[in-house]
Scaffold this motif. Structure first.
Motif, PDB file in Angstrom:
ATOM      1  N   ARG A 140      -1.239  10.740   1.124  1.00 46.92           N
ATOM      2  CA  ARG A 140      -0.195  10.818   2.216  1.00 46.92           C
ATOM      3  C   ARG A 140       1.154  11.198   1.067  1.00 46.92           C
ATOM      4  O   ARG A 140       1.950  12.376   1.683  1.00 46.92           O
ATOM      5  N   VAL A 141       1.537  10.781   0.025  1.00 50.22           N
ATOM      6  CA  VAL A 141       2.530  11.034  -0.558  1.00 50.22           C
ATOM      7  C   VAL A 141       2.366  12.462  -1.295  1.00 50.22           C
ATOM      8  O   VAL A 141       3.227  13.450  -1.322  1.00 50.22           O
ATOM      9  N   GLY A 178       4.195   1.326  -0.318  1.00 50.03           N
ATOM     10  CA  GLY A 178       2.697   1.248   0.038  1.00 50.03           C
ATOM     11  C   GLY A 178       2.401   2.350   0.704  1.00 50.03           C
ATOM     12  O   GLY A 178       1.234   2.419   1.039  1.00 50.03           O
ATOM     13  N   ILE A 179       3.104   3.471   0.627  1.00 45.12           N
ATOM     14  CA  ILE A 179       2.260   4.695   1.177  1.00 45.12           C
ATOM     15  C   ILE A 179       1.079   5.129   0.041  1.00 45.12           C
ATOM     16  O   ILE A 179       1.363   5.294  -1.025  1.00 45.12           O
ATOM     17  N   ASP A 180       0.118   5.462   0.676  1.00 46.33           N
ATOM     18  CA  ASP A 180      -0.877   5.962  -0.342  1.00 46.33           C
ATOM     19  C   ASP A 180      -0.753   7.328  -0.733  1.00 46.33           C
ATOM     20  O   ASP A 180      -0.058   8.228  -0.497  1.00 46.33           O
ATOM     21  N   THR A 223       0.095  14.202  -7.859  1.00 45.27           N
ATOM     22  CA  THR A 223       0.925  12.972  -7.461  1.00 45.27           C
ATOM     23  C   THR A 223       0.597  11.666  -8.126  1.00 45.27           C
ATOM     24  O   THR A 223       1.235  10.907  -8.061  1.00 45.27           O
ATOM     25  N   LEU A 253       8.223   6.091  -1.844  1.00 44.71           N
ATOM     26  CA  LEU A 253       7.018   6.286  -0.856  1.00 44.71           C
ATOM     27  C   LEU A 253       5.988   5.304  -1.488  1.00 44.71           C
ATOM     28  O   LEU A 253       5.274   4.555  -0.923  1.00 44.71           O
ATOM     29  N   VAL A 254       5.534   5.721  -2.758  1.00 41.74           N
ATOM     30  CA  VAL A 254       4.504   4.781  -3.524  1.00 41.74           C
ATOM     31  C   VAL A 254       4.813   3.292  -3.554  1.00 41.74           C
ATOM     32  O   VAL A 254       3.835   2.367  -3.093  1.00 41.74           O
ATOM     33  N   TRP A 285       3.335  14.790   1.602  1.00 41.62           N
ATOM     34  CA  TRP A 285       4.723  14.798   1.813  1.00 41.62           C
ATOM     35  C   TRP A 285       5.331  15.839   0.653  1.00 41.62           C
ATOM     36  O   TRP A 285       5.999  16.470   1.044  1.00 41.62           O
ATOM     37  N   ALA A 334       2.458   1.737  -7.564  1.00 42.58           N
ATOM     38  CA  ALA A 334       1.864   0.856  -6.485  1.00 42.58           C
ATOM     39  C   ALA A 334       1.341  -0.461  -7.012  1.00 42.58           C
ATOM     40  O   ALA A 334       0.117  -0.644  -6.889  1.00 42.58           O
TER      41      ALA A 334
END
Length: 358
Positions: A277-278, A272-274, A290, A268-269, A281, A297
């Motif tokens: 939001r991770v 490009g997921i910030d 997290t 996820l990271v 999730w 990233a």
């Protein structure tokens, strides 16, 4: 000290304290209360089923408390002072326990003692300070490792394979997946109600997760309570260990089922997921948990290289243009307007005078 039952009786209206070799009495406002003493193991036996759900975590806590009771030599106590706690931590460190391991053991002890204190079994608590932990490396599976491992798992158990795919694409904990029932799955989303943090969460499902939660068509007998309730943690871990040995990962101690949660977070990271939001999730209670994945990233930092690269030749104009992309909008000078519309109408020009000779 004796371990006799609590006795209460009428006494004077003044507060007093009496102690002898074998017992202690608190005289408080017309009541006498004998202070009982307990071993850590006795307190755990009394409150373990109240404080911890059945499962691997409860098994680990039982091991932690047993070790603590052994270090304390089974001593009985009615107060747990700071000196006792400090000596306990020192002994654990001498045994080679890392700060992270000590924190997990102290978390279990603190939870138990707080409950005993609330119930009046002990009458003072020490201050539990979290030991500083080092940020260790996080191991996650590469795509080819996942493919080889999952193929070996599938050759042993279709149910274990379905569970593996579910774990890596949802990032949930093993216990959360095994505790799912069919009502937790609605259309394109799955809800986790039984979580480590005590907070429920709902996440969307990938296409292959939608496929693996479907039971095989030749399911015998009655429909199980949930998609993975036919497996236990012990059964799944046994299949996992056999499969990882087969594909050459047997010597890697970090390749445990929990690595699938790390793998999901890492992907996820890296995609490009910030971080916020991770966190949502994964269901992390704090953002600091997290942040262990934040270093992955790297795409966010690629542009910094442009600023640091030595310009080739003159290149000053192109270099400054590239650097300005990363400058603060508060410090970047405003560029000149590029169109007449932005500048506003130009003033009318005076007509040219004709010469007399023409």
């Amino acid at each position: 000290m004796s371990n006799e039952a609590v006795q209460e009786a009428e006494a004077s209206g003044h507060f007093a304290f009496f102690s002898s070799q074998n017992s202690k009495f608190n005289y408080t406002f017309n009541k006498i209360r004998e202070v009982k003493s307990y071993r850590i193991g006795e307190l755990f036996a009394a409150y373990r089923d109240i404080l911890w759900d059945d499962g691997r975590h409860k098994y680990n806590v039982s091991s932690f408390i047993g070790e603590i009771d052994e270090i304390l030599l089974g001593e009985r106590f009615s107060t747990f002072d700071q000196n006792t706690l400090d000596n306990l931590i020192g002994t654990l460190r001498q045994r080679g326990n890392s700060n992270a391991t000590i924190n997990r053991k102290m978390a279990a002890l603190s939870k138990l003692l707080r409950k005993a204190h609330k119930m009046g079994d002990i009458h003072s608590l020490p201050e539990f300070r979290r030991q500083k932990e080092r940020a260790g490396r996080i191991r996650f599976l590469e795509r080819d490792e996942e493919a080889r491992l999952f193929a070996a798992i599938k050759s042993r158990s279709e149910d274990a394979y379905r569970l593996s795919v579910f774990l890596v694409d949802t990032g949930c904990r093993l216990g959360e997946a095994l505790g799912l029932i069919w009502n937790d799955i609605q259309e394109h989303r799955v809800s986790f109600w039984i979580t480590k943090s005590g907070r429920s969460r709902t996440i969307p499902m990938t296409e292959r997760v939608k496929d693996v939660i479907k039971l095989p068509p030749n399911t015998e007998g009655r429909r199980p309570k949930g998609p993975f309730t036919k497996l236990t943690q012990a059964q799944y871990r046994a299949i996992w260990n056999e499969a990882k040995t087969e594909v050459g990962l047997g010597a890697d101690e970090q390749v445990v089922p929990h690595i699938l949660r790390h793998t999901c977070a890492s992907r996820l990271v890296q995609g490009g997921i910030d971080i916020r939001r991770v966190q949502m999730w994964l269901g992390h209670q704090t953002l600091s948990m997290t942040m262990r994945y934040a270093h992955l990233a790297t795409n966010d930092l690629d542009g910094c290289v442009v600023v640091l690269e030595k310009p080739r030749g003159d290149g000053s104009s192109s270099h400054s243009a590239e650097a300005s992309a990363f400058a603060s909008p508060l410090t970047t000078p405003t560029s000149a307007p590029s169109s007449r519309k932005e500048q506003g109408p130009e003033p009318a020009k005076a007509p040219k005078k004709r010469s007399k000779g023409k």
